[in-house]
Scaffold this motif. Structure first.
Motif, PDB file in Angstrom:
ATOM      1  N   ALA A 163       2.249   1.706  -3.526  1.00 52.57           N
ATOM      2  CA  ALA A 163       1.196   2.119  -4.454  1.00 52.57           C
ATOM      3  C   ALA A 163       0.857   3.593  -4.259  1.00 52.57           C
ATOM      4  O   ALA A 163       0.779   4.354  -5.238  1.00 52.57           O
ATOM      5  N   ARG A 164       0.677   4.002  -3.045  1.00 55.26           N
ATOM      6  CA  ARG A 164       0.344   5.414  -2.778  1.00 55.26           C
ATOM      7  C   ARG A 164       1.478   6.337  -3.205  1.00 55.26           C
ATOM      8  O   ARG A 164       1.235   7.400  -3.773  1.00 55.26           O
TER       9      ARG A 164
ATOM     10  N   TYR B 255      -0.392   4.749  -7.874  1.00 58.15           N
ATOM     11  CA  TYR B 255      -1.130   3.664  -8.512  1.00 58.15           C
ATOM     12  C   TYR B 255      -2.096   3.041  -7.515  1.00 58.15           C
ATOM     13  O   TYR B 255      -1.896   3.124  -6.308  1.00 58.15           O
ATOM     14  N   GLU B 256      -3.106   2.376  -8.042  1.00 55.93           N
ATOM     15  CA  GLU B 256      -3.961   1.535  -7.209  1.00 55.93           C
ATOM     16  C   GLU B 256      -3.164   0.282  -6.861  1.00 55.93           C
ATOM     17  O   GLU B 256      -2.385  -0.211  -7.705  1.00 55.93           O
TER      18      GLU B 256
ATOM     19  N   LEU C  40       0.825  -1.208   0.000  1.00 61.00           N
ATOM     20  CA  LEU C  40       0.000   0.000   0.000  1.00 61.00           C
ATOM     21  C   LEU C  40       0.861   1.260   0.000  1.00 61.00           C
ATOM     22  O   LEU C  40       0.552   2.233  -0.701  1.00 61.00           O
TER      23      LEU C  40
ATOM     24  N   GLU D  91      -2.631  -2.643  -9.335  1.00 59.12           N
ATOM     25  CA  GLU D  91      -1.710  -2.522 -10.474  1.00 59.12           C
ATOM     26  C   GLU D  91      -0.463  -3.375 -10.305  1.00 59.12           C
ATOM     27  O   GLU D  91       0.143  -3.809 -11.276  1.00 59.12           O
TER      28      GLU D  91
END
Length: 77
Positions: free
Chosen positions: A64-65, A69-70, A61, A73
């Motif tokens: 991604a943050r 990106y989500e 997480l 992905e």
């Protein structure tokens, strides 16, 4: 890497790591920049990208943050 992992699990970690590296490079970032921006050690991040680390969900997480990106992905082939 943990020797108790199956061959398929090792392959999964390597595929995940390649995807992290791919998304990082799409942003034009070095491992060092991603490490600094995310607060994750560069050596740990390198291990993730090589498929040598079984990364925790919270770190997925964070990456991604940081990259914008989500989280899903990272799991696309």
């Amino acid at each position: 890497m943990d020797s108790t992992l199956t061959s398929a699990q090792k392959d999964d970690l390597q595929q995940f790591g390649r995807r992290v590296a791919e998304l990082r490079k799409e942003r034009g970032w070095s491992q060092e920049k991603l490490a600094l921006e995310s607060g994750i050690a560069r050596s740990y991040l390198g291990g993730v990208e090589r498929g040598q680390r079984n990364i925790a969900v919270l770190n997925v997480l964070r990456l991604a943050r940081t990259l914008g990106y989500e989280p899903g992905e990272f799991f696309k082939a």
